[in-house]
Scaffold this motif. Structure first.
Motif, PDB file in Angstrom:
ATOM      1  N   ARG A 132       8.286 -12.399   2.191  1.00 44.73           N
ATOM      2  CA  ARG A 132       6.967 -12.775   1.689  1.00 44.73           C
ATOM      3  C   ARG A 132       7.120 -13.441   0.326  1.00 44.73           C
ATOM      4  NH1 ARG A 132       4.521  -6.692   0.335  1.00 44.73           N
ATOM      5  NH2 ARG A 132       6.236  -6.024  -1.025  1.00 44.73           N
ATOM      6  N   GLN A 168      -2.091 -12.938   2.773  1.00 43.59           N
ATOM      7  CA  GLN A 168      -0.895 -12.115   2.617  1.00 43.59           C
ATOM      8  C   GLN A 168       0.041 -12.421   3.788  1.00 43.59           C
ATOM      9  OE1 GLN A 168      -3.277  -8.515   0.277  1.00 43.59           O
ATOM     10  NE2 GLN A 168      -2.184  -8.033   2.154  1.00 43.59           N
ATOM     11  N   CYS A 173       3.566 -13.418   5.750  1.00 49.49           N
ATOM     12  CA  CYS A 173       4.978 -13.067   5.735  1.00 49.49           C
ATOM     13  C   CYS A 173       5.682 -13.762   6.883  1.00 49.49           C
ATOM     14  CB  CYS A 173       5.181 -11.555   5.800  1.00 49.49           C
ATOM     15  SG  CYS A 173       4.750 -10.789   7.384  1.00 49.49           S
ATOM     16  N   TRP A 207       1.050  -9.133   6.119  1.00 50.38           N
ATOM     17  CA  TRP A 207       1.449  -7.831   5.594  1.00 50.38           C
ATOM     18  C   TRP A 207       0.304  -7.203   4.812  1.00 50.38           C
ATOM     19  CZ3 TRP A 207       1.298  -6.932   0.329  1.00 50.38           C
ATOM     20  CH2 TRP A 207       1.226  -8.059  -0.506  1.00 50.38           C
ATOM     21  N   VAL A 227       4.887 -18.771   3.598  1.00 47.72           N
ATOM     22  CA  VAL A 227       4.645 -17.544   2.827  1.00 47.72           C
ATOM     23  C   VAL A 227       3.958 -17.845   1.499  1.00 47.72           C
ATOM     24  CG1 VAL A 227       6.568 -16.347   3.919  1.00 47.72           C
ATOM     25  CG2 VAL A 227       6.934 -17.519   1.737  1.00 47.72           C
TER      26      VAL A 227
END
Length: 227
Positions: free
Chosen positions: A42, A95, A97, A133, A185
Motif C-alpha cells: 500500500r 485505501q 492496496c 485495506w 496504490v
C-alpha cells in the motif's frame, strides 16, 4: 469467487520491486484462506510503497458481532464497492492496496464436476491483484490491518469465463500490470481508480488443474497472534 491463493516466497519479493528486505520474523502460509495473514502493498507515508502483513478478508471473523451470521469479505465487487457497508468507507478514502501472489484458485466445471484450477502468469512470475485495506482496533488496543480483493465481471474474458458453474456469473480478480502497481496504490481520484479495474490479457495468463490434496487449516502467525 476466489477465496484462496498462493503467496510469493520471501525470496520472490526481490523480483517484485523494492521489497526484498522484509522483517525477519514475518511468516505467512503458502496458501492463504479467510483470516490468514498475508503480505499486501500500500502507499507509504513518504510517498513510496510499503509492505504490510494483513488478514485476508475485510471483516475478520473475530469482528463479526455475536449472533450475526458469519459472512465472507474476501472479494469486493467493483460494481457495488461504493455501496456495500463492508467496503464503501475504505473505497471512499481510496485505501487501495496491491496483493502479491503467484497464482489463485477457481473451480472449473468443464469436466462436468468442480475441479480446482490454479490461474497465474504465462511466464510464471508473481503478480499483483487490486485490493482495499482497512484497520481494526483489537481488544488489547492494538491496530491490525485487513484486506479484500476487487473483482469484475468476466463473462467475455477468454480464460476467466471458463471458471465457476455454467449458469453462474463469471467473475475475475483485477490483475494489475506491474508498471501500474505504484500508480494504483497512490491513486487519490475515484474515477481514475476505477480506470484500473479492467481485465488482464488472457494470452498472458494460464490455468491448470490443481486439485486440493490437503485440507486447509488455520496456521497461526508468530508475529500476529490475533490471526
Amino acid at each position: 469467487m476466489c477465496v484462496n491463493y498462493h503467496t510469493p516466497t520471501r525470496e520472490q519479493f526481490g523480483t517484485l520491486g523494492a521489497f526484498s528486505e522484509l522483517p525477519a520474523d514475518w511468516r505467512w502460509p503458502d496458501e492463504v484462506w479467510k483470516d490468514y495473514p498475508a503480505p499486501i502493498v500500500r502507499a507509504g507515508r513518504d510517498g513510496g510503497m510499503d509492505v504490510c502483513l494483513a488478514s485476508y478478508g475485510m471483516v475478520p471473523r473475530r469482528h463479526i458481532p455475536p449472533g450475526v451470521k458469519v459472512f465472507d469479505t474476501m472479494n469486493a465487487r467493483a460494481e457495488s464497492i461504493g455501496e456495500r457497508r463492508s467496503f464503501a468507507p475504505a473505497w471512499r478514502r481510496l485505501q487501495l492496496c496491491a496483493v502479491p501472489m503467484t497464482w489463485f484458485y477457481e473451480p472449473c466445471y468443464e469436466s462436468g464436476r468442480a475441479v480446482r484450477h490454479a490461474i497465474g502468469m504465462m511466464d510464471d512470475r508473481p503478480f499483483f491483484v487490486a485490493g482495499l485495506w482497512r484497520e481494526w482496533t483489537e481488544a488489547d488496543g492494538a491496530i491490525q490491518t485487513a484486506f479484500t480483493q476487487i473483482t469484475i465481471n468476466a463473462d467475455t474474458h477468454p480464460l476467466m469465463r471458463r471458471m465457476h458453474k455454467p449458469d453462474d456469473e463469471k467473475r475475475s480478480l483485477v490483475i494489475l500490470p506491474h508498471e501500474e502497481v505504484a500508480d494504483w496504490v497512490a491513486c487519490r481520484d475515484m474515477d481514475v481508480a476505477r480506470s484500473f479495474l479492467r481485465h488482464y490479457p488472457a494470452e498472458r495468463m494460464k490455468a491448470w488443474a490443481a486439485p486440493q490434496t490437503v485440507a486447509k487449516k488455520q496456521e497461526p502467525s508468530p508475529n500476529l497472534s490475533l490471526f
